[in-house]
Design an enzyme around this catalytic site. Sequence first.
Site, PDB file in Angstrom:
ATOM      1  N   PHE A 230     -66.493  64.764 -29.463  1.00 53.57           N
ATOM      2  CA  PHE A 230     -66.626  65.995 -27.889  1.00 53.57           C
ATOM      3  C   PHE A 230     -66.267  67.072 -29.162  1.00 53.57           C
ATOM      4  CE2 PHE A 230     -63.993  62.392 -25.720  1.00 53.57           C
ATOM      5  CZ  PHE A 230     -64.653  62.728 -24.676  1.00 53.57           C
ATOM      6  N   ASP A 252     -71.151  64.689 -28.843  1.00 54.88           N
ATOM      7  CA  ASP A 252     -71.429  65.261 -27.452  1.00 54.88           C
ATOM      8  C   ASP A 252     -72.454  65.054 -26.975  1.00 54.88           C
ATOM      9  OD1 ASP A 252     -69.140  67.885 -27.222  1.00 54.88           O
ATOM     10  OD2 ASP A 252     -70.598  67.941 -25.902  1.00 54.88           O
ATOM     11  N   CYS A 346     -56.346  68.974 -23.471  1.00 50.52           N
ATOM     12  CA  CYS A 346     -56.116  70.599 -22.779  1.00 50.52           C
ATOM     13  C   CYS A 346     -56.481  70.990 -21.383  1.00 50.52           C
ATOM     14  CB  CYS A 346     -57.861  71.856 -23.344  1.00 50.52           C
ATOM     15  SG  CYS A 346     -58.985  71.019 -22.506  1.00 50.52           S
TER      16      CYS A 346
HETATM   17  C1  LIG Z   1     -62.758  70.872 -25.091  1.00 52.96           C
HETATM   18  S1  LIG Z   1     -64.630  70.964 -24.973  1.00 52.96           S
HETATM   19  C2  LIG Z   1     -64.409  70.753 -27.148  1.00 52.96           C
HETATM   20  C3  LIG Z   1     -64.274  71.621 -28.403  1.00 52.96           C
HETATM   21  C4  LIG Z   1     -64.403  71.025 -29.605  1.00 52.96           C
HETATM   22  N1  LIG Z   1     -64.596  70.209 -29.921  1.00 52.96           N
HETATM   23  C5  LIG Z   1     -64.616  72.224 -30.720  1.00 52.96           C
HETATM   24  O1  LIG Z   1     -63.974  72.288 -31.297  1.00 52.96           O
HETATM   25  O2  LIG Z   1     -65.288  73.367 -30.275  1.00 52.96           O
HETATM   26  C6  LIG Z   1     -65.553  69.838 -24.334  1.00 52.96           C
HETATM   27  C7  LIG Z   1     -66.546  69.378 -25.159  1.00 52.96           C
HETATM   28  O3  LIG Z   1     -66.781  67.718 -24.289  1.00 52.96           O
HETATM   29  C8  LIG Z   1     -68.266  67.623 -24.151  1.00 52.96           C
HETATM   30  N2  LIG Z   1     -67.803  66.404 -22.834  1.00 52.96           N
HETATM   31  C9  LIG Z   1     -67.883  66.619 -21.622  1.00 52.96           C
HETATM   32  N3  LIG Z   1     -67.696  65.291 -21.083  1.00 52.96           N
HETATM   33  C10 LIG Z   1     -68.099  64.399 -21.908  1.00 52.96           C
HETATM   34  C11 LIG Z   1     -68.440  63.061 -21.992  1.00 52.96           C
HETATM   35  N4  LIG Z   1     -68.295  62.408 -21.023  1.00 52.96           N
HETATM   36  N5  LIG Z   1     -69.199  62.753 -22.988  1.00 52.96           N
HETATM   37  C12 LIG Z   1     -69.778  63.478 -23.980  1.00 52.96           C
HETATM   38  N6  LIG Z   1     -69.016  65.347 -24.305  1.00 52.96           N
HETATM   39  C13 LIG Z   1     -68.506  65.126 -23.352  1.00 52.96           C
HETATM   40  C14 LIG Z   1     -68.059  68.563 -23.280  1.00 52.96           C
HETATM   41  O4  LIG Z   1     -69.984  69.126 -23.776  1.00 52.96           O
HETATM   42  C15 LIG Z   1     -68.134  69.650 -24.320  1.00 52.96           C
HETATM   43  O5  LIG Z   1     -68.575  70.489 -25.530  1.00 52.96           O
END
Ligand SMILES: C[S@@+](CC[C@H](N)C(=O)[O-])C[C@H]1O[C@@H](n2cnc3c(N)ncnc32)[C@H](O)[C@@H]1O
Length: 400
Positions: A230, A252, A346
Amino acid sequence: MGERRVAVRVTPDALRQVRGGHPWVFDRSVTSVSHDGAPGDLAVVFDGSRRFVAIGLYDPTSPIRVRVLYHGAPATIDDGWWRDRLRIAFAHRRALGDDGRTNAYRLVHGENDGFPGLIVDRYDATLVVKAYSTAWLAHMRAVVGALDELASPDRVVLRLGRAARIEAPHLDGVALVGELPAEPVPFLEHGLSFEADVVHGQKTGHFLDQRDNRARVGRLSRDKRVLDVFACTGGFSVHAAAGGAVAVTSVDQSAPALATARRNMVRNVDRPAVRACHHDTVTGDAFDVLEGLVRRGERFDVVVVDPPSFASRRASVPAALHAYGRLAGLAVRVTEHGGVVVQMSCSSRISAEELETSVQRAARGAGRPLDVFERTGQPLDHPIGFPEGAYLKAVYAHVR
Ligand SMILES: C[S@@+](CC[C@H](N)C(=O)[O-])C[C@H]1O[C@@H](n2cnc3c(N)ncnc32)[C@H](O)[C@@H]1O
């Protein structure tokens, strides 16, 4: 605009909550209103003896019918009010960036700073105002005027949360002061260079709340192979590389976010550690990617798992805990013995204890129990003003 008032009566329980400082009055708690108000009207909550209890923003389109601005004695919500509240919020951030190494942080953190449903993020000279309710639109001129006066930004960009975007799609990503940036906005986080797409990016362009966790991961990364699950725009990945990781893999499902992650890495190649680090990105579902890595027997020394909020409603808490557990079970399987797993949540509905319990259970189930060595929460610019404000949790653990 905003001077119209709606008198609101609420249930005894809601009255207790508001008097105790809770910033939300739900539609189901409203027992009567003086008339049909419009989003952004000032709602004055009275008790059964017609005494003033609180003043807030009325939103007939949202389950959060009143977002409380103030409770206690009657208050006048005018330009001076917004300026004074902003001054307090700014003062609380003063220590951030004093060393000149960080110029992006949250100036206003919604309810927790007395602006329920409104976020203001700073990226150097760009401010991004994100409204989660159209109730804020009636007060935008006053709030942005005060921001302009206090912070003198080059530009202020408006973003809308999902519900507000449905009602006013044409207002998402417009400039309220100055002009929209032609390119992503550059900024510094702990001395590292990043860019944020403040017009189209997720949230306001960067997840500012993970700044301190990223620095911690950076310190754990020397000579390590790091998996950033992620990864979004690569905050953890870049800090890991700068901290001396030999290789970083960012995962991601969002291809545009990973494109930004690659650019963020390149922005820092003047650092020998970043230049020497091998960086690759994998676009896909995190669960599928992790399962693929398990099948192929791949191993990392540090695995960071920072999923989106899985529990947006109370009813989804059990499914969310199951998902955190599943992720942790996969994460420990791709982590070397003695390696580090960092699992985040979160979701305000999931407590630190619940997160840790589900992670520990899954790790034991995978035959790789964890020794937790650190638990963290939110940084200074994400204060906690009410129970739901404590949303970010991180568990750091060694795989035994
Ligand atoms: C809380 S944010 C992560 C923030 C990141 N770690 C940072 O430090 O900026 C969650 C991320 O999960 C991704 N996401 C959501 N569902 C997902 C999935 N099933 N598989 C992969 N990525 C996913 C979203 O695109 C988003 O970028």
